[in-house]
Write a protein that holds these residues in place. Structure first.
Motif, PDB file in Angstrom:
ATOM      1  N   GLU A 184     -20.224   0.389   8.982  1.00  0.00           N
ATOM      2  CA  GLU A 184     -18.983  -0.309   9.286  1.00  0.00           C
ATOM      3  C   GLU A 184     -17.929  -0.040   8.218  1.00  0.00           C
ATOM      4  N   LYS A 185     -18.351   0.023   6.966  1.00  0.00           N
ATOM      5  CA  LYS A 185     -17.406   0.327   5.882  1.00  0.00           C
ATOM      6  C   LYS A 185     -16.841   1.736   6.022  1.00  0.00           C
ATOM      7  N   GLN A 186     -17.689   2.669   6.467  1.00  0.00           N
ATOM      8  CA  GLN A 186     -17.212   4.033   6.687  1.00  0.00           C
ATOM      9  C   GLN A 186     -16.153   4.068   7.791  1.00  0.00           C
ATOM     10  N   VAL A 187     -16.459   3.376   8.882  1.00  0.00           N
ATOM     11  CA  VAL A 187     -15.521   3.326  10.008  1.00  0.00           C
ATOM     12  C   VAL A 187     -14.212   2.671   9.573  1.00  0.00           C
ATOM     13  N   LEU A 188     -14.306   1.578   8.851  1.00  0.00           N
ATOM     14  CA  LEU A 188     -13.119   0.849   8.413  1.00  0.00           C
ATOM     15  C   LEU A 188     -12.261   1.695   7.471  1.00  0.00           C
ATOM     16  N   SER A 189     -12.911   2.414   6.569  1.00  0.00           N
ATOM     17  CA  SER A 189     -12.189   3.285   5.643  1.00  0.00           C
ATOM     18  C   SER A 189     -11.419   4.370   6.387  1.00  0.00           C
ATOM     19  N   PHE A 247      -6.717  -5.462   6.592  1.00  0.00           N
ATOM     20  CA  PHE A 247      -7.802  -5.861   5.693  1.00  0.00           C
ATOM     21  C   PHE A 247      -8.229  -4.686   4.828  1.00  0.00           C
ATOM     22  N   ALA A 248      -8.417  -3.519   5.442  1.00  0.00           N
ATOM     23  CA  ALA A 248      -8.872  -2.335   4.702  1.00  0.00           C
ATOM     24  C   ALA A 248      -7.867  -1.933   3.646  1.00  0.00           C
ATOM     25  N   ILE A 249      -6.578  -1.968   3.992  1.00  0.00           N
ATOM     26  CA  ILE A 249      -5.560  -1.573   3.036  1.00  0.00           C
ATOM     27  C   ILE A 249      -5.496  -2.545   1.862  1.00  0.00           C
ATOM     28  N   SER A 250      -5.572  -3.844   2.172  1.00  0.00           N
ATOM     29  CA  SER A 250      -5.483  -4.848   1.107  1.00  0.00           C
ATOM     30  C   SER A 250      -6.670  -4.806   0.166  1.00  0.00           C
ATOM     31  N   ASN A 251      -7.806  -4.281   0.666  1.00  0.00           N
ATOM     32  CA  ASN A 251      -8.999  -4.131  -0.160  1.00  0.00           C
ATOM     33  C   ASN A 251      -9.173  -2.705  -0.671  1.00  0.00           C
ATOM     34  N   GLN A 252      -8.128  -1.867  -0.463  1.00  0.00           N
ATOM     35  CA  GLN A 252      -8.104  -0.483  -0.944  1.00  0.00           C
ATOM     36  C   GLN A 252      -9.295   0.311  -0.437  1.00  0.00           C
ATOM     37  N   MET A 253      -9.652   0.089   0.818  1.00  0.00           N
ATOM     38  CA  MET A 253     -10.768   0.827   1.409  1.00  0.00           C
ATOM     39  C   MET A 253     -10.323   2.155   1.999  1.00  0.00           C
ATOM     40  N   ALA A 303       5.203  -9.301  -4.235  1.00  0.00           N
ATOM     41  CA  ALA A 303       4.847  -9.918  -5.508  1.00  0.00           C
ATOM     42  C   ALA A 303       3.896 -11.094  -5.301  1.00  0.00           C
ATOM     43  N   LEU A 304       4.170 -11.918  -4.290  1.00  0.00           N
ATOM     44  CA  LEU A 304       3.301 -13.065  -3.995  1.00  0.00           C
ATOM     45  C   LEU A 304       1.921 -12.593  -3.550  1.00  0.00           C
ATOM     46  N   LEU A 305       1.890 -11.540  -2.747  1.00  0.00           N
ATOM     47  CA  LEU A 305       0.615 -10.991  -2.275  1.00  0.00           C
ATOM     48  C   LEU A 305      -0.234 -10.535  -3.448  1.00  0.00           C
ATOM     49  N   ARG A 306       0.376  -9.829  -4.371  1.00  0.00           N
ATOM     50  CA  ARG A 306      -0.364  -9.304  -5.521  1.00  0.00           C
ATOM     51  C   ARG A 306      -0.803 -10.418  -6.466  1.00  0.00           C
ATOM     52  N   SER A 307      -0.016 -11.489  -6.530  1.00  0.00           N
ATOM     53  CA  SER A 307      -0.361 -12.574  -7.450  1.00  0.00           C
ATOM     54  C   SER A 307      -1.527 -13.403  -6.942  1.00  0.00           C
ATOM     55  N   ARG A 308      -1.709 -13.442  -5.597  1.00  0.00           N
ATOM     56  CA  ARG A 308      -2.799 -14.256  -5.029  1.00  0.00           C
ATOM     57  C   ARG A 308      -4.154 -13.615  -5.258  1.00  0.00           C
ATOM     58  N   GLY A 309      -4.244 -12.339  -4.914  1.00  0.00           N
ATOM     59  CA  GLY A 309      -5.514 -11.630  -5.098  1.00  0.00           C
ATOM     60  C   GLY A 309      -6.670 -12.318  -4.409  1.00  0.00           C
ATOM     61  N   ASP A 310      -6.459 -12.807  -3.154  1.00  0.00           N
ATOM     62  CA  ASP A 310      -7.501 -13.601  -2.490  1.00  0.00           C
ATOM     63  C   ASP A 310      -8.004 -12.939  -1.210  1.00  0.00           C
ATOM     64  N   SER A 311      -8.121 -11.623  -1.190  1.00  0.00           N
ATOM     65  CA  SER A 311      -8.566 -10.919   0.018  1.00  0.00           C
ATOM     66  C   SER A 311     -10.004 -11.294   0.376  1.00  0.00           C
ATOM     67  N   ARG A 316       0.841  -1.213   0.000  1.00  0.00           N
ATOM     68  CA  ARG A 316       0.000   0.000   0.000  1.00  0.00           C
ATOM     69  C   ARG A 316       0.864   1.247   0.000  1.00  0.00           C
ATOM     70  N   ALA A 317       1.981   1.230   0.729  1.00  0.00           N
ATOM     71  CA  ALA A 317       2.885   2.380   0.741  1.00  0.00           C
ATOM     72  C   ALA A 317       3.425   2.648  -0.659  1.00  0.00           C
ATOM     73  N   LEU A 318       3.770   1.587  -1.367  1.00  0.00           N
ATOM     74  CA  LEU A 318       4.266   1.741  -2.734  1.00  0.00           C
ATOM     75  C   LEU A 318       3.165   2.263  -3.652  1.00  0.00           C
ATOM     76  N   GLU A 319       1.946   1.765  -3.453  1.00  0.00           N
ATOM     77  CA  GLU A 319       0.816   2.229  -4.267  1.00  0.00           C
ATOM     78  C   GLU A 319       0.512   3.696  -4.008  1.00  0.00           C
TER      79      GLU A 319
END
Length: 210
Positions: A153-158, A202-208, A135-143, A93-96
């Motif tokens: 809850e989505k607002q709070v998580l974001s 979780f929020a970062i991996s799902n770009q929330m 690289a492995l994290l991005r290749s899985r794409g299994d969040s 996420r930092a790189l993104e």
């Protein structure tokens, strides 16, 4: 004349970074102890490079927002993250967000120096182990999907993912601190994570946090 800005709320980290940067020949080393102070200093002093932590007192992963704001202001800004977080999700996420390099705080000084030298040259830096994990994290794409979360809850998580505290979230959403705490507790159960750090990952991996 080369200048660098170190954004970290631990004076000992700043002192260590300053010595490394001076050994590299950096003429001016600036410091800031918070996200707000760091951004203001970046706008005012326009350093050639920024070295930033991700976590600040009362502001979990607030450094991500700082990187995003710096890069929005100047797309060519050179930011190196210097952090204790070795979770590949956080690194990714930092790189993104626009970081050019990422160095762990338990790495030898030579690695931070190498990352800074590459950043000043406009080149990325990530050690082999972290690069492989990302690289492995991005290749899985299994969040895990967030479909079971309510809109509140989505607002709070974001907002959590953007580095806000419970108090700040309560103020921004016009709800009580207890409501925010309860929402976080329910989300941990729904998403099967153990703590606040797990929710943020979780929020970062799902770009929330975008």
């Amino acid at each position: 004349m080369t200048s660098a800005l170190v954004v970290d709320d631990h004076p000992i980290v700043y002192q260590g970074c300053r010595r490394i940067l001076q050994d590299m020949g950096v003429d001016t080393v600036l410091d800031a102890g918070s996200v707000v102070a760091g951004y203001r200093s970046f706008l005012r002093r326009k350093p050639d490079m920024v070295i930033a932590d991700l976590t600040f007192s009362g502001d979990d992963l607030g450094g991500l927002a700082l990187i995003r704001r710096i890069r929005t202001t100047n797309v060519n800004a050179r930011v190196v993250v210097f952090s204790m977080h070795n979770d590949p999700t956080v690194v990714a996420r930092a790189l993104e967000c626009g970081a050019l390099g990422y160095v762990l705080k338990d790495a030898p000084p030579s690695e931070l120096m190498a990352a800074c030298e590459r950043a000043l040259a406009g080149e990325p830096h990530l050690n082999h182990k972290l690069a492989l994990q990302v690289a492995l994290l991005r290749s899985r794409g299994d969040s895990t999907p967030a479909k079971d979360l309510s809109e509140r809850e989505k607002q709070v998580l974001s907002l959590l993912a953007r580095g806000n505290t419970y108090d700040q979230i309560a103020s921004k959403l016009g709800i009580s601190y207890k409501t925010v705490a309860n929402a976080s507790s329910l989300m941990r159960d729904k998403l099967r994570v153990k703590n606040l750090a797990g929710l943020i990952r979780f929020a970062i991996s799902n770009q929330m946090d975008s």
